[in-house]
Design an enzyme around this catalytic site. Structure first.
Site, PDB file in Angstrom:
ATOM      1  N   CYS A 144      -1.165   8.689   7.261  1.00 41.44           N
ATOM      2  CA  CYS A 144      -2.506   8.373   6.758  1.00 41.44           C
ATOM      3  C   CYS A 144      -3.440   8.080   7.925  1.00 41.44           C
ATOM      4  O   CYS A 144      -3.021   7.516   8.951  1.00 41.44           O
ATOM      5  CB  CYS A 144      -2.446   7.152   5.849  1.00 41.44           C
ATOM      6  SG  CYS A 144      -1.570   7.451   4.305  1.00 41.44           S
ATOM      7  N   CYS A 171       0.833  -1.199   0.000  1.00 43.21           N
ATOM      8  CA  CYS A 171       0.000   0.000   0.000  1.00 43.21           C
ATOM      9  C   CYS A 171       0.875   1.261   0.000  1.00 43.21           C
ATOM     10  O   CYS A 171       0.662   2.177  -0.805  1.00 43.21           O
ATOM     11  CB  CYS A 171      -0.945  -0.028   1.206  1.00 43.21           C
ATOM     12  SG  CYS A 171      -2.146   1.308   1.195  1.00 43.21           S
ATOM     13  N   CYS A 172       1.898   1.293   0.876  1.00 48.55           N
ATOM     14  CA  CYS A 172       2.810   2.451   0.906  1.00 48.55           C
ATOM     15  C   CYS A 172       3.547   2.596  -0.430  1.00 48.55           C
ATOM     16  O   CYS A 172       3.775   3.709  -0.898  1.00 48.55           O
ATOM     17  CB  CYS A 172       3.835   2.312   2.032  1.00 48.55           C
ATOM     18  SG  CYS A 172       3.192   2.624   3.685  1.00 48.55           S
ATOM     19  N   CYS A 212       7.926   3.562   5.891  1.00 47.51           N
ATOM     20  CA  CYS A 212       7.065   3.203   4.757  1.00 47.51           C
ATOM     21  C   CYS A 212       7.881   2.987   3.504  1.00 47.51           C
ATOM     22  O   CYS A 212       7.344   2.577   2.491  1.00 47.51           O
ATOM     23  CB  CYS A 212       6.011   4.281   4.549  1.00 47.51           C
ATOM     24  SG  CYS A 212       6.749   5.855   4.147  1.00 47.51           S
ATOM     25  N   CYS A 232      -3.685   4.519   9.480  1.00 41.72           N
ATOM     26  CA  CYS A 232      -2.415   4.013  10.003  1.00 41.72           C
ATOM     27  C   CYS A 232      -1.818   4.924  11.080  1.00 41.72           C
ATOM     28  O   CYS A 232      -0.642   4.796  11.426  1.00 41.72           O
ATOM     29  CB  CYS A 232      -1.425   3.824   8.865  1.00 41.72           C
ATOM     30  SG  CYS A 232      -2.023   2.678   7.614  1.00 41.72           S
TER      31      CYS A 232
HETATM   32  S1  ADX Z   1       6.867   8.620   7.180  1.00 42.30           S
HETATM   33  O1  ADX Z   1       7.807   8.060   6.216  1.00 42.30           O
HETATM   34  O2  ADX Z   1       6.854   7.918   8.454  1.00 42.30           O
HETATM   35  O3  ADX Z   1       5.519   8.824   6.624  1.00 42.30           O
HETATM   36  P1  ADX Z   1       7.133  11.107   8.575  1.00 42.30           P
HETATM   37  O4  ADX Z   1       5.665  11.312   8.715  1.00 42.30           O
HETATM   38  O5  ADX Z   1       7.923  10.826   9.798  1.00 42.30           O
HETATM   39  O6  ADX Z   1       7.471  10.029   7.438  1.00 42.30           O
HETATM   40  O7  ADX Z   1       7.740  12.353   7.832  1.00 42.30           O
HETATM   41  C1  ADX Z   1       9.120  12.445   7.554  1.00 42.30           C
HETATM   42  C2  ADX Z   1       9.322  13.204   6.277  1.00 42.30           C
HETATM   43  O8  ADX Z   1       8.830  12.430   5.179  1.00 42.30           O
HETATM   44  C3  ADX Z   1       8.586  14.516   6.184  1.00 42.30           C
HETATM   45  O9  ADX Z   1       9.361  15.561   6.730  1.00 42.30           O
HETATM   46  C4  ADX Z   1       8.387  14.669   4.692  1.00 42.30           C
HETATM   47  O10 ADX Z   1       9.538  15.208   4.086  1.00 42.30           O
HETATM   48  C5  ADX Z   1       8.227  13.256   4.207  1.00 42.30           C
HETATM   49  N1  ADX Z   1       6.816  12.847   4.085  1.00 42.30           N
HETATM   50  C6  ADX Z   1       6.130  11.971   4.853  1.00 42.30           C
HETATM   51  N2  ADX Z   1       4.869  11.830   4.411  1.00 42.30           N
HETATM   52  C7  ADX Z   1       4.735  12.650   3.343  1.00 42.30           C
HETATM   53  C8  ADX Z   1       3.694  12.967   2.435  1.00 42.30           C
HETATM   54  N3  ADX Z   1       2.487  12.406   2.524  1.00 42.30           N
HETATM   55  N4  ADX Z   1       3.930  13.847   1.442  1.00 42.30           N
HETATM   56  C9  ADX Z   1       5.155  14.411   1.319  1.00 42.30           C
HETATM   57  N5  ADX Z   1       6.171  14.155   2.129  1.00 42.30           N
HETATM   58  C10 ADX Z   1       5.981  13.284   3.130  1.00 42.30           C
HETATM   59 FE1  SF4 Z   2      -1.427   2.812   2.870  1.00 38.99          FE
HETATM   60 FE2  SF4 Z   2      -1.242   3.148   5.522  1.00 38.99          FE
HETATM   61 FE3  SF4 Z   2       0.941   3.349   3.926  1.00 38.99          FE
HETATM   62 FE4  SF4 Z   2      -0.997   5.232   3.922  1.00 38.99          FE
HETATM   63  S1  SF4 Z   2       0.420   4.702   5.628  1.00 38.99           S
HETATM   64  S2  SF4 Z   2       0.017   4.381   2.155  1.00 38.99           S
HETATM   65  S3  SF4 Z   2      -2.837   3.953   4.146  1.00 38.99           S
HETATM   66  S4  SF4 Z   2      -0.302   1.521   4.359  1.00 38.99           S
END
Ligand code: ADX
Ligand code: SF4
Length: 232
Positions: A200, A117-118, A228, A203
């Site tokens: 998300c 999914c990620c 992810c 999650c």
């Molecule tokens: S994650 O990998 O676990 O989702 P986290 O939420 O800690 O990451 O965010 C770390 C960095 O990943 C953020 O500072 C940003 O640069 C990037 N990032 C995470 N999610 C997104 C997103 N949906 N869109 C753009 N950048 C994101």
């Molecule tokens: Fe899918 Fe959850 Fe990853 Fe979002 S964080 S892309 S809903 S598995």
């Protein structure tokens, strides 16, 4: 490319977050992109970047499963800074196939499903967003998790073949919040409801006081699995 990273690390050892951003924004004009999840760190970075060079490409990976509060903040941020945050969506056909085969809430069933999914909703759109770019700015901090302790200000991202800039890598959580409060920067209202880290909706859940920053992310998985794939 690794040599360039070593050279930049030496050269910018003493530089502040602002100075580092300003240096790369000028040197790589038109080739620098910032990924914002609209989390606290990213809001601080948006503020810095917009003051330094509002032409830096700012983008969000819209997985289709984000919180309404995140979309609201996206709107507020665009208006405040008079910028466009580019949205990257997953490929519709791939999402349809995945959901048909594995179900709409597949991520709860296994780490493998969660990673699929990620991959489809985040990693593939990220690859498109970074195409043609030389610098990728992100709000990662060492303190956020055991998977992030080794990060440095400037990294070489092997999987995307790009220089990754982490201006807040050494910042503490309180430094981030001081910055946001002092500059009156808008932030996601979920932060005030027990969500230190926001991804998300299905999650992410709130954490209790004293629990670690990312314990509400993929809470059913072990800490060492909790990436992810954006940041390897
Ligand atoms: S994650 O990998 O676990 O989702 P986290 O939420 O800690 O990451 O965010 C770390 C960095 O990943 C953020 O500072 C940003 O640069 C990037 N990032 C995470 N999610 C997104 C997103 N949906 N869109 C753009 N950048 C994101
Ligand atoms: Fe899918 Fe959850 Fe990853 Fe979002 S964080 S892309 S809903 S598995």
């Amino acid at each position: 490319m690794r040599d360039i990273v070593t050279q930049y690390r030496k050269q910018l050892k003493e530089a502040s977050s602002n100075e580092v951003l300003a240096y790369f924004a000028e040197k790589y004009k038109g080739k620098i992109a910032f990924s914002t999840s609209l989390g606290a760190e990213d809001q601080a970075l948006t503020d810095m970047i917009c003051k330094i060079d509002p032409s830096v490409m700012i983008f969000t990976l819209d997985t289709g499963r984000l919180f309404q509060e995140t979309y609201d903040l996206l709107n507020i941020t665009e208006k405040k800074y008079r910028i466009k945050i580019h949205l990257y969506f997953p490929d519709a056909t791939r999402v349809e196939e995945m959901v048909r085969e594995k179900g709409i809430n597949l991520f709860y069933e296994s780490v493998e499903n969660r990673k699929i999914c990620c991959q489809i909703r985040k990693i593939e759109p990220l690859r498109r967003a970074l195409t043609g770019m030389k610098i990728w700015v992100s709000g990662l901090r060492k303190e956020q998790s055991i998977t992030r302790h080794e990060f440095e200000l400037i990294e070489w991202d092997e999987s995307h073949q790009i220089i990754k800039l982490l201006p807040l890598v050494d910042w503490t959580e309180s430094q981030v919040w001081e910055y946001l409060k002092e500059k009156k920067i808008p932030y996601n209202e979920l932060h005030d409801k027990g969500f230190p880290s926001i991804g998300c909706l299905p999650c992410t859940r709130a954490v209790k006081p004293g629990e670690s920053l990312r314990s509400g992310r993929w809470w059913w998985e072990l800490p060492e699995n909790k990436e992810c794939g954006l940041h390897l």
